[in-house]
Design a protein around this motif. Structure first.
Motif, PDB file in Angstrom:
ATOM      1  N   HIS A 115       0.827  -1.205   0.000  1.00 24.66           N
ATOM      2  CA  HIS A 115       0.000   0.000   0.000  1.00 24.66           C
ATOM      3  C   HIS A 115       0.862   1.256   0.000  1.00 24.66           C
ATOM      4  CE1 HIS A 115      -3.552   2.436   0.659  1.00 24.66           C
ATOM      5  NE2 HIS A 115      -2.908   3.063   1.619  1.00 24.66           N
ATOM      6  N   GLY A 116       0.448   2.237  -0.776  1.00 26.68           N
ATOM      7  CA  GLY A 116       1.148   3.519  -0.820  1.00 26.68           C
ATOM      8  C   GLY A 116       1.601   3.916  -2.208  1.00 26.68           C
ATOM      9  N   GLY A 117       1.821   2.918  -3.075  1.00 29.53           N
ATOM     10  CA  GLY A 117       2.282   3.209  -4.426  1.00 29.53           C
ATOM     11  C   GLY A 117       1.293   4.029  -5.230  1.00 29.53           C
ATOM     12  N   GLN A 118       0.000   3.894  -4.905  1.00 31.66           N
ATOM     13  CA  GLN A 118      -1.028   4.632  -5.618  1.00 31.66           C
ATOM     14  C   GLN A 118      -0.850   6.134  -5.453  1.00 31.66           C
ATOM     15  OE1 GLN A 118      -3.267   3.167  -7.517  1.00 31.66           O
ATOM     16  NE2 GLN A 118      -4.500   4.946  -8.083  1.00 31.66           N
ATOM     17  N   ARG A 119      -0.339   6.538  -4.299  1.00 32.42           N
ATOM     18  CA  ARG A 119      -0.106   7.964  -4.067  1.00 32.42           C
ATOM     19  C   ARG A 119       1.216   8.426  -4.668  1.00 32.42           C
ATOM     20  NH1 ARG A 119      -1.932   9.128   2.205  1.00 32.42           N
ATOM     21  NH2 ARG A 119      -4.181   9.151   1.823  1.00 32.42           N
ATOM     22  N   VAL A 120       2.209   7.547  -4.649  1.00 32.95           N
ATOM     23  CA  VAL A 120       3.533   7.913  -5.155  1.00 32.95           C
ATOM     24  C   VAL A 120       3.537   8.050  -6.673  1.00 32.95           C
ATOM     25  CG1 VAL A 120       5.905   7.096  -5.421  1.00 32.95           C
ATOM     26  CG2 VAL A 120       4.760   6.879  -3.210  1.00 32.95           C
ATOM     27  N   TYR A 121       2.933   7.070  -7.353  1.00 34.23           N
ATOM     28  CA  TYR A 121       3.018   7.036  -8.818  1.00 34.23           C
ATOM     29  C   TYR A 121       1.873   6.173  -9.371  1.00 34.23           C
ATOM     30  CZ  TYR A 121       5.600   7.146 -13.298  1.00 34.23           C
ATOM     31  OH  TYR A 121       6.008   7.363 -14.580  1.00 34.23           O
ATOM     32  N   PRO A 122       0.660   6.737  -9.435  1.00 35.82           N
ATOM     33  CA  PRO A 122      -0.484   5.958  -9.912  1.00 35.82           C
ATOM     34  C   PRO A 122      -0.396   5.688 -11.413  1.00 35.82           C
ATOM     35  CG  PRO A 122      -1.111   8.247  -9.587  1.00 35.82           C
ATOM     36  CD  PRO A 122       0.288   8.105  -9.056  1.00 35.82           C
ATOM     37  N   PRO A 123      -1.149   4.705 -11.916  1.00 36.21           N
ATOM     38  CA  PRO A 123      -1.152   4.428 -13.359  1.00 36.21           C
ATOM     39  C   PRO A 123      -1.488   5.687 -14.158  1.00 36.21           C
ATOM     40  CG  PRO A 123      -2.255   2.677 -12.180  1.00 36.21           C
ATOM     41  CD  PRO A 123      -1.990   3.753 -11.167  1.00 36.21           C
ATOM     42  N   PRO A 182      -5.706  -1.284   4.119  1.00 38.61           N
ATOM     43  CA  PRO A 182      -6.616  -0.334   4.768  1.00 38.61           C
ATOM     44  C   PRO A 182      -8.017  -0.456   4.183  1.00 38.61           C
ATOM     45  CG  PRO A 182      -4.562   0.735   4.176  1.00 38.61           C
ATOM     46  CD  PRO A 182      -4.541  -0.613   3.532  1.00 38.61           C
ATOM     47  N   ASP A 183      -9.020  -0.534   5.033  1.00 38.96           N
ATOM     48  CA  ASP A 183     -10.418  -0.649   4.606  1.00 38.96           C
ATOM     49  C   ASP A 183     -10.644  -1.847   3.690  1.00 38.96           C
ATOM     50  OD1 ASP A 183     -11.190   1.631   6.026  1.00 38.96           O
ATOM     51  OD2 ASP A 183     -10.640   2.943   4.363  1.00 38.96           O
ATOM     52  N   GLY A 184      -9.866  -2.903   3.885  1.00 37.14           N
ATOM     53  CA  GLY A 184     -10.063  -4.099   3.080  1.00 37.14           C
ATOM     54  C   GLY A 184      -9.786  -3.897   1.609  1.00 37.14           C
ATOM     55  N   GLY A 185      -8.960  -2.887   1.281  1.00 32.99           N
ATOM     56  CA  GLY A 185      -8.617  -2.662  -0.123  1.00 32.99           C
ATOM     57  C   GLY A 185      -9.697  -1.957  -0.904  1.00 32.99           C
ATOM     58  N   MET A 186     -10.726  -1.427  -0.215  1.00 32.49           N
ATOM     59  CA  MET A 186     -11.830  -0.774  -0.917  1.00 32.49           C
ATOM     60  C   MET A 186     -11.594   0.707  -1.139  1.00 32.49           C
ATOM     61  SD  MET A 186     -13.858  -3.123  -1.685  1.00 32.49           S
ATOM     62  CE  MET A 186     -15.242  -2.120  -2.247  1.00 32.49           C
ATOM     63  N   ASP A 187     -10.709   1.323  -0.356  1.00 32.42           N
ATOM     64  CA  ASP A 187     -10.479   2.753  -0.466  1.00 32.42           C
ATOM     65  C   ASP A 187      -9.027   3.011  -0.823  1.00 32.42           C
ATOM     66  OD1 ASP A 187     -10.960   5.629   1.752  1.00 32.42           O
ATOM     67  OD2 ASP A 187     -10.312   5.459  -0.329  1.00 32.42           O
ATOM     68  N   GLY A 188      -8.765   3.363  -2.070  1.00 34.41           N
ATOM     69  CA  GLY A 188      -7.402   3.582  -2.511  1.00 34.41           C
ATOM     70  C   GLY A 188      -6.741   4.780  -1.870  1.00 34.41           C
ATOM     71  N   ALA A 189      -7.524   5.634  -1.206  1.00 41.61           N
ATOM     72  CA  ALA A 189      -6.954   6.840  -0.615  1.00 41.61           C
ATOM     73  C   ALA A 189      -6.673   6.680   0.868  1.00 41.61           C
ATOM     74  CB  ALA A 189      -7.898   8.021  -0.822  1.00 41.61           C
ATOM     75  N   ALA A 190      -6.869   5.490   1.391  1.00 42.74           N
ATOM     76  CA  ALA A 190      -6.661   5.299   2.826  1.00 42.74           C
ATOM     77  C   ALA A 190      -5.183   5.420   3.161  1.00 42.74           C
ATOM     78  CB  ALA A 190      -7.192   3.937   3.258  1.00 42.74           C
ATOM     79  N   PRO A 191      -4.840   5.885   4.342  1.00 42.42           N
ATOM     80  CA  PRO A 191      -3.440   6.049   4.710  1.00 42.42           C
ATOM     81  C   PRO A 191      -2.721   4.733   4.872  1.00 42.42           C
ATOM     82  CG  PRO A 191      -4.848   6.435   6.600  1.00 42.42           C
ATOM     83  CD  PRO A 191      -5.749   6.288   5.435  1.00 42.42           C
ATOM     84  N   GLY A 192      -1.395   4.740   4.638  1.00 41.64           N
ATOM     85  CA  GLY A 192      -0.626   3.519   4.776  1.00 41.64           C
ATOM     86  C   GLY A 192      -0.261   3.229   6.205  1.00 41.64           C
TER      87      GLY A 192
END
Length: 243
Positions: A181-189, A233-243
């Motif tokens: 978790h966290g890569g989505q914030r660093v460098y999303p697709p 975080p949140d069972g993988g349902m919220d991509g914006a949840a904190p790491g």
């Protein structure tokens, strides 16, 4: 020079340098230890340039022999570098052949001994997986696969592909679930800019495959998915949840 510019320059230079090192090691028979150094040097230099920190929890779940399969969710290209840098094992990836169309990533992965499979050619993919399983045992490798098959567009856990578990069932190697978790914030697709941050890797208890049959693939998929969901975080349902 901006952080993003530093990242791209470092990515090019480190891929050329460590890719050449890995290729040389392969040619002269330098062995697994030197290949691991090239892999980790490549990953750590890219992470450092991007300002990304990696934290790992659950290292006690890794098998002492180093022979295992890690099934991880996939949010960003940075997942690859984070797993290489963060896991104390000889990590090699099983990834889709489409990565071969990304010059810098492809050169680094091919030179360092990672495995690219063609999902559009099932017979070729099965042959490649069998060869990868043989390498795993002979070279005491930890093979990483992404059951989603591609990066999540929104950070949420995507649909798992049953074919991703063929190698685990064939080799009977311990299957370790991993939540990244966290890569989505660093460098999303689709991103062009890098945002400094942190990536967290959580490893769960290994799923034993003793006595498992090919018909159990759906059950294995479900068990692995649940294990990863519980660590996100949140069972993988919220991509914006904190790491």
């Amino acid at each position: 020079m901006t952080r993003t510019a530093i990242f791209y320059v470092t990515l090019v230079l480190s891929t050329v340098f460590f890719g050449a090192l890995a290729a040389t090691v392969s040619l002269v028979g330098g062995g697994r230890a030197w290949m691991d150094r090239a892999n980790r040097g490549w990953a750590r230099s890219v992470l450092f340039a991007a300002g990304v920190r990696v934290t790992v929890h659950g290292l006690e779940h890794l098998h002492s022999s180093g022979v295992q399969i890690i099934a991880a969710n996939h949010q960003s290209y940075f997942d690859i570098w984070a797993l290489i840098a963060g896991l104390p094992a000889s990590v090699r990836f099983i990834a889709k052949r489409e990565l071969g169309n990304i010059p810098m990533l492809s050169v680094g992965m091919r030179s360092a001994g990672h495995v690219l499979i063609d999902r559009d050619r099932p017979r070729s993919a099965r042959k490649t997986l069998r060869e990868a399983g043989g390498r795993m045992r002979a070279e005491r490798l930890t093979l990483v696969l992404f059951p989603e098959g591609t990066r999540s567009r929104d950070g949420r856990l995507g649909r798992f592909r049953r074919g991703a578990f063929a190698l685990a069932l064939e080799t009977r190697a311990p299957l370790v679930p991993a939540a990244v978790h966290g890569g989505q914030r660093v460098y999303p697709p689709g991103a062009k800019r890098v945002t400094p941050g942190s990536i967290t890797i959580r490893l769960g208890p290994a799923i034993r495959l003793d006595g498992a049959e090919p018909a159990d693939r759906k059950t294995l998929l479900r068990e692995t998915r649940v294990a990863i969901e519980t660590m996100l975080p949140d069972g993988g349902m919220d991509g914006a949840a904190p790491g």
